[in-house]
Design an enzyme around this catalytic site. Sequence first.
Site, PDB file in Angstrom:
ATOM      1  N   GLU A 224       6.291  -0.827   2.819  1.00 60.36           N
ATOM      2  CA  GLU A 224       6.129  -2.240   2.421  1.00 60.36           C
ATOM      3  C   GLU A 224       5.621  -2.215   0.989  1.00 60.36           C
ATOM      4  OE1 GLU A 224       6.873  -4.805   4.228  1.00 60.36           O
ATOM      5  OE2 GLU A 224       7.119  -3.890   6.193  1.00 60.36           O
TER       6      GLU A 224
ATOM      7  N   GLY B  65       5.594   4.404  -3.181  1.00 56.76           N
ATOM      8  CA  GLY B  65       6.577   4.401  -2.089  1.00 56.76           C
ATOM      9  C   GLY B  65       7.679   5.414  -2.336  1.00 56.76           C
TER      10      GLY B  65
ATOM     11  N   LYS C  35      -5.764   5.317   6.315  1.00 62.01           N
ATOM     12  CA  LYS C  35      -6.544   5.423   5.073  1.00 62.01           C
ATOM     13  C   LYS C  35      -6.543   4.082   4.340  1.00 62.01           C
ATOM     14  CE  LYS C  35      -5.569   6.508   0.899  1.00 62.01           C
ATOM     15  NZ  LYS C  35      -6.431   5.536   0.211  1.00 62.01           N
TER      16      LYS C  35
ATOM     17  N   GLU D 286       6.058  -6.197 -11.717  1.00 54.44           N
ATOM     18  CA  GLU D 286       5.041  -6.822 -10.874  1.00 54.44           C
ATOM     19  C   GLU D 286       3.707  -6.745 -11.621  1.00 54.44           C
ATOM     20  OE1 GLU D 286       3.843  -4.649  -7.349  1.00 54.44           O
ATOM     21  OE2 GLU D 286       3.793  -6.514  -6.223  1.00 54.44           O
TER      22      GLU D 286
ATOM     23  N   GLU E 221       6.196   2.446  -6.775  1.00 56.12           N
ATOM     24  CA  GLU E 221       6.101   3.760  -7.410  1.00 56.12           C
ATOM     25  C   GLU E 221       5.627   4.813  -6.395  1.00 56.12           C
ATOM     26  OE1 GLU E 221       3.240   3.311 -10.449  1.00 56.12           O
ATOM     27  OE2 GLU E 221       3.276   5.440 -10.970  1.00 56.12           O
TER      28      GLU E 221
ATOM     29  N   GLY F 134       2.010  -0.458  -0.326  1.00 58.56           N
ATOM     30  CA  GLY F 134       1.464  -0.226  -1.659  1.00 58.56           C
ATOM     31  C   GLY F 134       2.542  -0.414  -2.700  1.00 58.56           C
TER      32      GLY F 134
HETATM   33  P1  NAD Z   1      -0.926   1.879  -4.619  1.00 60.02           P
HETATM   34  O1  NAD Z   1       0.462   2.249  -4.301  1.00 60.02           O
HETATM   35  O2  NAD Z   1      -1.520   2.396  -5.854  1.00 60.02           O
HETATM   36  O3  NAD Z   1      -1.903   2.325  -3.457  1.00 60.02           O
HETATM   37  C1  NAD Z   1      -1.700   1.959  -2.111  1.00 60.02           C
HETATM   38  C2  NAD Z   1      -2.395   2.960  -1.227  1.00 60.02           C
HETATM   39  O4  NAD Z   1      -1.760   4.231  -1.389  1.00 60.02           O
HETATM   40  C3  NAD Z   1      -3.857   3.193  -1.525  1.00 60.02           C
HETATM   41  O5  NAD Z   1      -4.527   3.405  -0.318  1.00 60.02           O
HETATM   42  C4  NAD Z   1      -3.850   4.471  -2.363  1.00 60.02           C
HETATM   43  O6  NAD Z   1      -5.038   5.209  -2.265  1.00 60.02           O
HETATM   44  C5  NAD Z   1      -2.699   5.232  -1.719  1.00 60.02           C
HETATM   45  N1  NAD Z   1      -2.021   6.177  -2.591  1.00 60.02           N
HETATM   46  C6  NAD Z   1      -1.891   6.157  -3.938  1.00 60.02           C
HETATM   47  N2  NAD Z   1      -1.153   7.208  -4.354  1.00 60.02           N
HETATM   48  C7  NAD Z   1      -0.786   7.888  -3.249  1.00 60.02           C
HETATM   49  C8  NAD Z   1       0.014   9.045  -3.022  1.00 60.02           C
HETATM   50  N3  NAD Z   1       0.573   9.711  -4.013  1.00 60.02           N
HETATM   51  N4  NAD Z   1       0.218   9.458  -1.750  1.00 60.02           N
HETATM   52  C9  NAD Z   1      -0.327   8.777  -0.728  1.00 60.02           C
HETATM   53  N5  NAD Z   1      -1.107   7.692  -0.876  1.00 60.02           N
HETATM   54  C10 NAD Z   1      -1.322   7.239  -2.125  1.00 60.02           C
HETATM   55  O7  NAD Z   1      -0.954   0.307  -4.557  1.00 60.02           O
HETATM   56  P2  NAD Z   1      -2.198  -0.655  -4.767  1.00 60.02           P
HETATM   57  O8  NAD Z   1      -2.393  -0.829  -6.213  1.00 60.02           O
HETATM   58  O9  NAD Z   1      -3.356  -0.243  -3.940  1.00 60.02           O
HETATM   59  O10 NAD Z   1      -1.646  -1.985  -4.070  1.00 60.02           O
HETATM   60  C11 NAD Z   1      -0.882  -2.868  -4.718  1.00 60.02           C
HETATM   61  C12 NAD Z   1       0.577  -2.711  -4.341  1.00 60.02           C
HETATM   62  O11 NAD Z   1       0.749  -2.901  -2.948  1.00 60.02           O
HETATM   63  C13 NAD Z   1       1.424  -3.745  -5.013  1.00 60.02           C
HETATM   64  O12 NAD Z   1       2.572  -3.164  -5.540  1.00 60.02           O
HETATM   65  C14 NAD Z   1       1.776  -4.687  -3.865  1.00 60.02           C
HETATM   66  O13 NAD Z   1       2.945  -5.418  -4.069  1.00 60.02           O
HETATM   67  C15 NAD Z   1       1.855  -3.767  -2.708  1.00 60.02           C
HETATM   68  N6  NAD Z   1       1.711  -4.487  -1.440  1.00 60.02           N
HETATM   69  C16 NAD Z   1       2.808  -4.669  -0.648  1.00 60.02           C
HETATM   70  C17 NAD Z   1       2.719  -5.376   0.546  1.00 60.02           C
HETATM   71  C18 NAD Z   1       3.933  -5.584   1.430  1.00 60.02           C
HETATM   72  O14 NAD Z   1       3.745  -5.944   2.577  1.00 60.02           O
HETATM   73  N7  NAD Z   1       5.134  -5.384   0.945  1.00 60.02           N
HETATM   74  C19 NAD Z   1       1.485  -5.912   0.933  1.00 60.02           C
HETATM   75  C20 NAD Z   1       0.387  -5.729   0.100  1.00 60.02           C
HETATM   76  C21 NAD Z   1       0.511  -5.005  -1.082  1.00 60.02           C
END
Ligand code: NAD
Length: 790
Positions: A266, A249, A192, A397, A247, A244
Site C-alpha cells: 500500500e 515498496g 514494525k 507526493e 520507493e 509506506g
Molecule cells: P517509508 O516508506 O519511509 O516508511 C514506511 C515504513 O517502512 C516505516 O516503518 C519504515 O521504518 C519502514 N522502512 C523504511 N525503509 C525500509 C526498508 N528498506 N525495508 C523495510 N522497511 C523499511 O514511508 P513513510 O515516510 O513512513 O510513510 C509515508 C508513505 O506511506 C507515503 O508515501 C504514503 O503515501 C504511504 N502510505 C500509504 C498508505 C496506503 O494505504 N496506500 C497509507 C499510509 C501511508
Amino acid sequence: MNILDRYHAMEYGPAPESRAEADAWLAAHDFSKALFIDGKWRKASGGATFATHEPATGKLLANVAEANNADVDAAVAAARRALPKWRATSGYQRARILYAIGRAMQRHSRLFAVLESLDNGKPIRESRDIDVPLAIRHFIHYAGWAQSLEKEFPGEQGVGVCGQIIPWNFPLLMLAWKVAPALATGCTIVLKPAEFTPLTSILFAEICEKAGVPRGVVNIVQGGPETGAAIVNHPGIDKIAFTGSSEVGKIIRKATAGSGKKLSLELGGKSAFIVFEDADLDSAVEGLVDGIWFNQGQVCCAGSRLLVQEGIAEAFLARVRARMAKLRLGDPLDKNTDIGPLVDRTQLDRVRSLIAEGERQGASCWRPDADVPANGWYHLPVLATKVAPANVLAQEEVFGPVLAAMTFRDHAEAVELANNTRYGLAASVWSENINVALHVAPQLKAGVVWINATNMFDAACGFGGYRESGFGREGGREGLREYLAPVVKPKPGRIEPFKLPKPREAAAQDFIDRTPKLFIGGKQVRPDSGYSFPVPDRKDNQIGEVGLGSRKDIRDAVSAARAAKGWASATPYNRAQVLYFLAENLSVRGEEFAARISALTGASGRVAQAEVDASIERIFAAAGMADKFEGRVHQPPSRAVTLALHEPVGVLGVVAPDQQPLLGLVAMIAPALAIGNAVIAIPSARYPLIATDLYQVFETSDLPAGAINIVTGKPGELATVLAKHDDVDGLWVVADAETCRVAEAESAGNLKRVWTSQGYAVDWNSEQGSLETFLSRAVEVKNVWVPYGD
Ligand code: NAD
C-alpha cells in the site's frame, strides 16, 4: 459595534484536551523494554534505543528499544511457534479475541487518541473522531470474518507468519488494517511500527495481553528501516504486508522476488480532486479542506492535485483562499485546531524543499497570512497555481499541506490530467450530475473514487491502489484474501529451464511446408529477429520451426494490446459471446488439436483428448463467468453506498508452461479475456505449435485485434522483457524458478501485479489453478463511494 460585528470579532478560546492520563502512562513505562516478543516485554538484544519526539514542541517523549536482527529472529521464531495452535483455534474463538480487542480499545479510546496526537502531531479531533474509532471498527468487523472464514473461503487458511511494516501517518489505524485481517485468518504477526510513532502500538500490545491473544501470536518490534529490512529478508516469514512510500515498496518487491513470500503493498499517491462546473462549490471547498489538509496533508490518498473546470476556476480558487485563511494552525491537543505540526523536522525540510523546487519550476505558491507557532514542525497550508503538468508539485507526493491547482476544459481533459501520474490510489469527483460523476469514475485509474466526498474509509470496503500506488487491498473481503493461501499446496513437479533445441532431421510430412508466425494486433507477423527455432516431436524429429520472438516483438504486442481498448469497454455479455464462440470453434477442431498434442508431447490419444476437452470446458466456463464475476455493494456505517467494481488489470502478460501446453495456456488467457484484459501470451516453448494453431481459432472467433497476442520464443527472455515493460500492468508466469524470480524482481519498475508459480507446474484442477482463482487475479477492484442524503 453591533452584535454581528461582535460575533465576527470573537476569538476562539483554547479548548485543550487533557494530557494528564497520557503523561502518567508515559511516566509509568520503561520504553527501553518496548519490544513485545512472545508475550514478554524485552530490551533490544543490542541494548539500542531511539528517541521519539513530540512534533508540536520538539520535546522528547521516550527513548524506545530498537530491535536488531537477533530481536527480529526471536520475534519470527515466536510467531512460528505460535502458528499451529493459533491456526487450529476455532474461528469463533478467534472472533471472540478480535471482539475483545475492539472493546478494550474502546475502553481506552481517549488515551489512544491523546497518545497518537502527542506522538504524530495530528489534531485531536482527527485522532479522536477518525483514527481511533476506525481502528476499533476494523477489529469488530474482522471478528465476523474470523468466524465465517471456513464457510466463505473453503479450502483456504491463513498464509502463516506475517511481517507487517507500517508508516507514521496513521500509526494505530495502519496497525489495525494489518493486524485485524491477519488475526482473523489465523496468521501470526511480527509488526514494525514507524520509528517516528511507536507509542500507540505499545499501548495496543498491552491491550492484546488483556484481550487474551495467546503469546507469540502478535509480536511488535520497534525500529527503523534496518529493522524493517530484517523482517523483509527473514526466511521464516510467509507474507510481507507493507504500507509506506513507493520507493521502499519497490525495494521490498525486489528483495522478496523468488522467496515465495506473499506480498501486498500500500504505497503513495498523487490523487486528483476534480471539480466540474456544475459542482456545489461550497461543499467542494469543504471537501477539499478535508482532502488535502486532513492530517497536514500527510495522507497517502490526499487530494493533492486540484483539477477545476476552467469556467469556475477563478471563483473556486477565491473561495479556497478564503477558507484557507480561516484554518487554525496550532496545538494538536486543542479541539479547535485544524492543522497541527508535521511529524518531524525531516518531513518539514522535505516539504519546504519540494515547494522551493515547484516554485523554481514556475509554480506560484500562496499561503494565508497567519502566525506559525514558534516551536514545533509547523507549516502553513499552501495553494500552488500556475502548475504545469510536469511540475514537481503535480507529479511528486509532497506528503504535506500543499495543494497543486490546475484547470481543464472538458470531461475528457479532466480524465486525462487525472490519470497523468504514475500513482493510482484515489480520486475525488465533484458534480451535482450523478450521471457525469459515474461516467467519469470508471475512467479514473485509481483504486478508490469518492463522488462528492473525500477520505471516506471503512473496514468493509477495500482500499488500495492501481499502478505505483501498490497492489493488494486492505479492508473487507478483498483485504482478507491477502492473508489466505490454499490449505493443500499442490506441487506437481518443478519446471526445468528451457533450452533451445538443436536442429534435427525433419519428420516426414505429407503437407505443404507451413511457417507459423507470431500473432500481434490480430495479424500473423514474422518475428523481428528474422530467426526461428526448431520444434521436435515426441520421436525427436523436427516437426516444424517457429519464430524466435524478441524485445521488439513484445513491444509491438504491448502497443497492440494497449490499443485494443474496445475489448475492455465491451459489455461483459459481448465478451461472453466471443469466448463462447471461441470454445465452439476450438471444439470443431478438437480432434486435430488432440492429435497435435499427442504428436508433440507423446501423450496418449485419450490423455490428449482429455486436455482438449478440459480446455474447451475452461473457455466455456470463462465465457459463462464473463457477465457474472461481478463486484459488490457495501453499506458502510455512513450515509453512502460503496460500489466495489471489478475492472480489468489492463495489459497482461502470460507465460504458459510445457505441462499441458493447451490447457495451461487457455486456463490463463480465458479468464484474463473474460474480465476484459488484453493479453500478450508466451506459449510453451517446447510445444509452441499448439499456440500457433490456436491463433487460427482466434482469427475466426470475433476477438478484436490486439485483445490476444502470441509471441513464441524463450520464456525466460520474453518474461523479463514483459516484466521490465512499463506499459504492462500485470504478469503471470508459470515457468522455472529463475524465470519466476527475475519476473518478480524486474516488475518493480512500475510495480505491476505479478503472480508466478515459483518454479512449479500448476494443477489446473486444483484451487491454485481454478477459474475462480484466475478470475480474481484478472480484476482490479475499484471502490466507488456514493454518499446520499442532503
Ligand atoms: P517509508 O516508506 O519511509 O516508511 C514506511 C515504513 O517502512 C516505516 O516503518 C519504515 O521504518 C519502514 N522502512 C523504511 N525503509 C525500509 C526498508 N528498506 N525495508 C523495510 N522497511 C523499511 O514511508 P513513510 O515516510 O513512513 O510513510 C509515508 C508513505 O506511506 C507515503 O508515501 C504514503 O503515501 C504511504 N502510505 C500509504 C498508505 C496506503 O494505504 N496506500 C497509507 C499510509 C501511508
